[in-house]
Design an enzyme around this catalytic site. Sequence first.
Site, PDB file in Angstrom:
ATOM      1  N   LYS A  23       0.845  -1.211   0.000  1.00 29.71           N
ATOM      2  CA  LYS A  23       0.000   0.000   0.000  1.00 29.71           C
ATOM      3  C   LYS A  23       0.872   1.250   0.000  1.00 29.71           C
ATOM      4  O   LYS A  23       0.607   2.213  -0.713  1.00 29.71           O
ATOM      5  CB  LYS A  23      -0.945  -0.017   1.214  1.00 29.71           C
ATOM      6  CG  LYS A  23      -2.053  -1.048   1.051  1.00 29.71           C
ATOM      7  CD  LYS A  23      -2.849  -1.293   2.323  1.00 29.71           C
ATOM      8  CE  LYS A  23      -3.797  -2.474   2.117  1.00 29.71           C
ATOM      9  NZ  LYS A  23      -4.451  -2.934   3.343  1.00 29.71           N
ATOM     10  N   GLN A  50      -5.077  -1.700   9.477  1.00 29.83           N
ATOM     11  CA  GLN A  50      -4.792  -2.969   8.788  1.00 29.83           C
ATOM     12  C   GLN A  50      -5.394  -4.134   9.581  1.00 29.83           C
ATOM     13  O   GLN A  50      -5.114  -4.306  10.761  1.00 29.83           O
ATOM     14  CB  GLN A  50      -3.272  -3.142   8.622  1.00 29.83           C
ATOM     15  CG  GLN A  50      -2.853  -4.365   7.855  1.00 29.83           C
ATOM     16  CD  GLN A  50      -3.327  -4.357   6.394  1.00 29.83           C
ATOM     17  OE1 GLN A  50      -3.313  -3.324   5.723  1.00 29.83           O
ATOM     18  NE2 GLN A  50      -3.758  -5.508   5.906  1.00 29.83           N
ATOM     19  N   ASP A  74     -11.437   2.187   3.925  1.00 28.00           N
ATOM     20  CA  ASP A  74     -11.702   0.748   3.826  1.00 28.00           C
ATOM     21  C   ASP A  74     -13.215   0.491   3.766  1.00 28.00           C
ATOM     22  O   ASP A  74     -13.654  -0.652   3.640  1.00 28.00           O
ATOM     23  CB  ASP A  74     -11.118   0.011   5.041  1.00 28.00           C
ATOM     24  CG  ASP A  74     -10.037  -0.983   4.620  1.00 28.00           C
ATOM     25  OD1 ASP A  74      -9.873  -1.206   3.403  1.00 28.00           O
ATOM     26  OD2 ASP A  74      -9.361  -1.530   5.514  1.00 28.00           O
TER      27      ASP A  74
END
Length: 274
Positions: A47, A91, A114
């Site tokens: 990322k 994460q 997200d």
Amino acid sequence: MILDGQKVASSIYENLKKELKWLASKPKLAVILIGDNPASESYVKIKEETAKAIGIDFELFKFSQDIDEADIISRIEILNNDQEVSGILVQLPLPTHFDEYRITQSISPKKDVDGLTALNLGKMFMGKNSLYPATAMAIIEILDYYEINPTGRLVTIVGKSNLVGKPTANILLNLDATVIICHEKTEDLAFLCKRADILISAAGQPNLITADMIKDGSVIIDVGVNKVGNRLVGDVDFKEAKKRAAAVTPVPGGVGPVTVVSLMKNVIQAYKEA
Ligand code: NAP
């Protein structure tokens, strides 16, 4: 036909790079990583590299797994109020003693790249514009790129996680596909897979989808990423799928690369809508 995720990702990547040139300043992605799960570390690295290559600022906040949940939430609140930060991502998965729901819900929906906050998921549910989970977006991007129209088709999804299965089902339903969602308690998985015009597997089980579960001429999207020995494989028996299906994504090189650029697309969207 192989559905080449690298090709789809490159086309999105080039568009995002062009789009960034017109922005007044650089969007910024803040990533929170807790613990030392090697898979999570490598996903975060990808990322970071992709964000920087596109021209998005990136900052990593790494914590040991002994940190208090309250300290993580305080950090998220600081990032929520930081004008420089466009997107925040925690994460996953978190070490098991953390409450994933409490932590993800503390992210401002405007920065929730997200797409996991209740507000963004609710808007998605109703077919409204919001930040959608990147893997679900990636699946739609692949279908779009190869002009595979899900409208009216029977789509079977294996997996009902909040991150992949459920949002993918919702977006496809909003596109007027007919959607079946399967999970571990589903009876006769093979029958439901075999009926599918588009079969999406997001179970994380190598070789779950075998030749007898694939309809001739169907489209197979393999989201699973499984380590078998030193190799990464999906959920689908790729060799057999290639013979039976009209189109199939490989692992690696399928959904994965498109997911990363879809996340970046969300960061730019969050920047623009701030
Ligand atoms: P998850 O939270 O573990 O969910 C897995 C889902 O699959 C669950 O709903 C589970 O059912 C179902 N399942 C597991 N084994 C099954 C079986 N034998 N038969 C039917 N259903 C079964 O995983 P996730 O986060 O959704 O991720 C799924 C996979 O996608 C993993 O391999 C992950 O690494 C991969 N992934 C890839 C990307 C990418 O960009 N390529 C992104 C995210 C995730 P129950 O709910 O009944 O337990």
